[in-house]
Scaffold this active site. Structure first.
Site, mmCIF file in Angstrom:
data_model
loop_
_atom_site.group_PDB
_atom_site.id
_atom_site.type_symbol
_atom_site.label_atom_id
_atom_site.label_comp_id
_atom_site.label_asym_id
_atom_site.label_seq_id
_atom_site.Cartn_x
_atom_site.Cartn_y
_atom_site.Cartn_z
ATOM 1 N N LYS A 88 43.307 62.831 94.687
ATOM 2 C CA LYS A 88 44.651 62.525 94.179
ATOM 3 C C LYS A 88 44.606 61.527 93.014
ATOM 4 O O LYS A 88 43.639 60.793 92.812
ATOM 5 C CB LYS A 88 45.523 61.976 95.312
ATOM 6 C CG LYS A 88 45.845 62.987 96.421
ATOM 7 C CD LYS A 88 46.915 63.975 95.993
ATOM 8 C CE LYS A 88 47.190 65.053 97.044
ATOM 9 N NZ LYS A 88 47.947 64.583 98.186
ATOM 10 N N ARG B 118 42.917 66.589 105.046
ATOM 11 C CA ARG B 118 42.976 67.808 104.225
ATOM 12 C C ARG B 118 42.209 67.515 102.942
ATOM 13 O O ARG B 118 42.643 66.689 102.116
ATOM 14 C CB ARG B 118 44.432 68.175 103.927
ATOM 15 C CG ARG B 118 44.591 69.478 103.141
ATOM 16 C CD ARG B 118 46.066 69.780 102.895
ATOM 17 N NE ARG B 118 46.250 71.045 102.193
ATOM 18 C CZ ARG B 118 46.221 71.185 100.867
ATOM 19 N NH1 ARG B 118 46.017 70.123 100.092
ATOM 20 N NH2 ARG B 118 46.397 72.373 100.316
#
Length: 303
Positions: free
Chosen positions: A246, A281
């Site tokens: 991210k 995840r």
């Protein structure tokens, strides 16, 4: 003082027991899209998707999460027909073990592949088709708010659902990062969505919650979620966290290339495990398996 951990009831999918609190489980990301933020266009053919699914399984994935709609900030929404076209053939092929059909060089696996498959979608029509094709979990970034039929539909299907916190849509979400009480507001949203899911007929032990790192969150807010993740334990559901590659990691590392954020992802994953994450995840399953095994040995009370 740490929040008391009450582990949710174990979940069994295709003979695999997810015994929450005993270890961290890895959900391998399989984006069959042309425009996902870090791997768009890499796995959007059936042969490349199957090859990646095989690699994720060999690397230690406990679940494969197939997504046909990019949810990166600003991503354009695709039609229902296009999402079905992208997702369903891949789910079918993974489930029946059709590796050798598309890629003769890949060894054929068991004709009834038992790895649980999750489908990342906000549409009940996709959820229904995916479960019919062999999927086991629905991963809805909207917590059933984009499609009012999603929660009743998942209840009818009898499968688990991931409920994630978001504000707005992927197109607009980064305009909605103004919170008075970040953790409190995320908690209240998830509490309401858990209650709505239960009211629709979904058992609590089939509900997984996700605080939504990167979805309507700033850099500082993503860090606060990781620091305070254990506060979501009292919702009584297993917790999924998706820090993989991210942008907040890129900012810390001054690294614009998402694929070069593996070890930053490792640090964020270890922090999430320390605070009670049940599922990570991730894109880089092999590396995160090593991280989770060591972090589990340090932080899990019940080994």
């Amino acid at each position: 003082m740490a929040t008391l951990r009450v582990n949710p009831t174990p979940l069994t999918l295709r003979g695999k027991i997810f015994d929450w609190g005993q270890r961290t489980y890895l959900m391998g990301v399989l984006n069959v899209t042309p425009d996902s933020f870090s791997d768009g266009g890499e796995f959007n053919t059936q042969s490349s998707a199957l090859a990646q699914a095989k690699y994720l399984m060999a690397s230690g994935a406990d679940i494969i999460d197939v997504g046909g709609q990019s949810t990166r900030p600003g991503a354009a929404e695709v039609s229902l027909e296009e999402e079905l076209h992208r997702v369903i053939p891949v789910v079918q092929a993974i489930r029946v073990g059709g590796w050798g059909l598309e890629n003769p060089g890949l060894e054929t696996i068991n004709s009834q592949s038992l790895i649980p498959i999750s489908v990342d979608t906000t549409r009940v029509a996709v959820a229904r088709a995916a479960v019919a094709a062999g999927a086991d979990i629905i991963n809805d970034i909207s917590s059933g708010t984009f499609d009012p039929d999603m929660l009743p539909g998942v209840a009818e299907l009898g499968v688990p659902i991931v409920l994630m916190h978001i504000r707005g849509t992927p197109q607009t979400m980064q305009q909605f990062t103004d919170y008075e009480d970040l953790i409190g507001e995320i908690y209240e949203f998830l509490e309401r969505r858990v209650e709505a899911a239960i009211a629709s007929g979904i058992a609590r032990d089939k509900i997984i919650i996700d605080p939504g790192i990167g979805f309507a969150k700033t850099y500082e807010q993503n860090l606060e979620i990781l620091r305070r993740l254990d506060e979501f334990r009292t919702l009584g559901c297993s917790i999924l966290v998706g820090p993989s590659r991210k942008s907040f990691i890129g900012r810390i590392l001054n690294q614009p290339d998402p694929k070069a954020r593996v070890w930053g992802t490792a640090a964020a994953s270890a922090a999430a495990i320390a605070k009670g994450a049940d599922i990570l995840r991730v894109h880089d399953v092999e590396e995160m398996q090593a991280v989770s095994r060591v972090a589990d040995a340090i932080f899990r009370i019940n080994k």
